[in-house]
Design a protein around this motif. Structure first.
Motif, PDB file in Angstrom:
ATOM      1  N   SER A   1       9.482 -48.349   6.777  1.00 40.97           N
ATOM      2  CA  SER A   1       8.543 -47.609   5.936  1.00 40.97           C
ATOM      3  C   SER A   1       9.288 -46.667   4.999  1.00 40.97           C
ATOM      4  CB  SER A   1       7.553 -46.820   6.788  1.00 40.97           C
ATOM      5  OG  SER A   1       8.220 -45.817   7.525  1.00 40.97           O
TER       6      SER A   1
ATOM      7  N   TRP B   1       9.466 -43.161   3.057  1.00 36.94           N
ATOM      8  CA  TRP B   1       9.000 -41.777   3.031  1.00 36.94           C
ATOM      9  C   TRP B   1       8.963 -41.285   1.596  1.00 36.94           C
ATOM     10  CZ3 TRP B   1       7.351 -38.706   7.074  1.00 36.94           C
ATOM     11  CH2 TRP B   1       7.525 -39.227   8.365  1.00 36.94           C
TER      12      TRP B   1
ATOM     13  N   ASN C   1       6.507 -52.201   3.551  1.00 33.84           N
ATOM     14  CA  ASN C   1       6.850 -51.213   4.581  1.00 33.84           C
ATOM     15  C   ASN C   1       7.305 -51.861   5.881  1.00 33.84           C
ATOM     16  OD1 ASN C   1       6.400 -48.881   3.158  1.00 33.84           O
ATOM     17  ND2 ASN C   1       4.697 -48.165   4.400  1.00 33.84           N
TER      18      ASN C   1
ATOM     19  N   ASN D   1       7.266 -39.151  13.902  1.00 28.95           N
ATOM     20  CA  ASN D   1       7.423 -37.982  13.028  1.00 28.95           C
ATOM     21  C   ASN D   1       6.181 -37.806  12.160  1.00 28.95           C
ATOM     22  OD1 ASN D   1      10.376 -37.145  13.483  1.00 28.95           O
ATOM     23  ND2 ASN D   1      10.563 -39.332  13.093  1.00 28.95           N
ATOM     24  N   GLU D   2       5.004 -38.007  12.762  1.00 26.18           N
ATOM     25  CA  GLU D   2       3.767 -37.932  11.988  1.00 26.18           C
ATOM     26  C   GLU D   2       3.448 -36.482  11.619  1.00 26.18           C
ATOM     27  OE1 GLU D   2       0.790 -39.749  14.379  1.00 26.18           O
ATOM     28  OE2 GLU D   2       0.922 -38.276  15.972  1.00 26.18           O
TER      29      GLU D   2
ATOM     30  N   PHE E   1       4.456 -47.531  10.058  1.00 25.86           N
ATOM     31  CA  PHE E   1       5.015 -46.188   9.906  1.00 25.86           C
ATOM     32  C   PHE E   1       5.908 -45.789  11.083  1.00 25.86           C
ATOM     33  CE2 PHE E   1       1.623 -44.004   7.000  1.00 25.86           C
ATOM     34  CZ  PHE E   1       1.959 -44.872   5.988  1.00 25.86           C
TER      35      PHE E   1
ATOM     36  N   ASN F   1       8.275 -38.037   0.931  1.00 25.65           N
ATOM     37  CA  ASN F   1       8.928 -36.739   1.098  1.00 25.65           C
ATOM     38  C   ASN F   1       9.035 -36.508   2.602  1.00 25.65           C
ATOM     39  OD1 ASN F   1       6.352 -35.675   1.995  1.00 25.65           O
ATOM     40  ND2 ASN F   1       5.787 -35.435  -0.163  1.00 25.65           N
ATOM     41  N   ASP F   2       9.264 -35.295   3.021  1.00 27.38           N
ATOM     42  CA  ASP F   2       9.466 -35.039   4.452  1.00 27.38           C
ATOM     43  C   ASP F   2       8.184 -35.139   5.268  1.00 27.38           C
ATOM     44  OD1 ASP F   2      12.138 -34.620   4.056  1.00 27.38           O
ATOM     45  OD2 ASP F   2      11.964 -32.443   3.853  1.00 27.38           O
ATOM     46  N   GLU F   3       7.041 -35.279   4.606  1.00 26.39           N
ATOM     47  CA  GLU F   3       5.771 -35.205   5.326  1.00 26.39           C
ATOM     48  C   GLU F   3       4.902 -36.452   5.240  1.00 26.39           C
ATOM     49  OE1 GLU F   3       3.944 -31.671   3.725  1.00 26.39           O
ATOM     50  OE2 GLU F   3       4.902 -30.410   5.247  1.00 26.39           O
TER      51      GLU F   3
ATOM     52  N   TYR G   1      11.211 -42.005  -2.841  1.00 32.16           N
ATOM     53  CA  TYR G   1      12.102 -41.682  -1.726  1.00 32.16           C
ATOM     54  C   TYR G   1      13.209 -40.723  -2.172  1.00 32.16           C
ATOM     55  CZ  TYR G   1      15.472 -42.328   2.048  1.00 32.16           C
ATOM     56  OH  TYR G   1      16.346 -42.113   3.072  1.00 32.16           O
TER      57      TYR G   1
ATOM     58  N   GLN H   1       4.405 -40.829   4.220  1.00 34.37           N
ATOM     59  CA  GLN H   1       4.976 -42.141   3.958  1.00 34.37           C
ATOM     60  C   GLN H   1       4.104 -42.902   2.955  1.00 34.37           C
ATOM     61  OE1 GLN H   1       6.586 -43.859   7.893  1.00 34.37           O
ATOM     62  NE2 GLN H   1       5.472 -42.061   8.578  1.00 34.37           N
TER      63      GLN H   1
END
Length: 248
Positions: A97, A99, A93, A136-137, A132, A101-103, A34, A105
């Motif tokens: 959940s 993350w 989670n 923001n998938e 999740f 990174n930004d993309e 994270y 989880q």
């Protein structure tokens, strides 16, 4: 720095040891991931990042983590240990959940690799996605697309499609998927899974479920269907789920 893991990919025992490490040190790894944008897996014989020889989907970035899990599932003897790791992911989670990174989880790559190798693990894949933030998938729709393309219409995929209509609908639901025509048995099974999934959903929007059924050419009475829910919750229990005949 990212959390780095070195292993010998030619040794299955080393792969199992790495899974044990991921399980036993999950909290530490999740915190590092994270704060430092993920995990990197290296081949300790070359010092190179793990990488696949070819992409699996034009929209999915091939990371060393995804490469590692796809290597893990080449040996069925690893399935139980990988599923154990996935259960840890689900447990950890559930409050919130993590993350990487930004993309992506924590747990997505592992759960996909297992479901892609054996369709019976699609249930685990769905359970991971239920933890999740799917508003923001990023890669989730493409992993679902790959599972549909590989396994086609079967009970496990119908379960996945039902969940994608409800508890893991995220930003897209079924709209972006190319789903083969369902026969009457498929439609009945989908509806059963759809209503079972509603029991797992924090909030049920009956109009969204009706939209999914319309996409699949499943004809029900909209009013009768909507009457199965009140205050965004099902009025039925698992032992008395209505059949399609009750809502036509």
């Amino acid at each position: 720095m990212k959390h780095k893991i070195n292993l010998n990919l030619s040794s299955n025992q080393d792969i199992l040891n790495t899974l044990d490490y991921l399980i036993e040190h999950y909290d530490e790894i999740a915190k590092d991931a994270y704060e430092n944008s993920g995990i990197e897996f290296y081949d300790n014989s070359t010092g190179d990042l793990l990488e696949l020889e070819a992409p699996i989907h034009p929209a999915i970035e091939i990371t060393s983590e995804l490469t590692f899990y796809l290597k893990v599932v080449e040996n069925k003897d690893n399935f139980d240990k990988l599923e154990k790791y996935i259960q840890v992911v689900i447990e950890k989670n559930s409050p919130k959940s993590v993350w990487m990174n930004d993309e992506i989880q924590m747990g997505l790559n592992a759960a996909f690799a297992l479901a892609f190798s054996d369709k019976k693990y699609i249930n685990d894949f769905v359970n991971v996605l239920r933890t999740f933030d799917l508003n923001n998938e990023v890669y989730e729709p493409f992993f679902i697309d790959l599972l549909l393309d590989k396994w086609m219409i079967c009970d496990e995929v119908l379960f996945l499609l039902a969940a994608r209509s409800g508890s893991i609908s995220g930003q897209w639901g079924l709209e972006e998927l190319e789903i083969p025509t369902l026969n009457s048995d498929h439609k009945n099974k989908f509806l059963t899974y759809l209503l079972e999934d509603a029991l797992k959903s924090k909030t049920v929007f009956s109009e969204n479920l009706l939209d999914s059924m319309e996409l699949l050419d499943i004809v029900v009475d909209p009013e009768k269907f909507s009457n199965l829910f009140e205050h965004y919750k099902p009025l039925f229990q698992k032992d008395n789920i209505p059949s399609i005949h009750h809502i036509q």
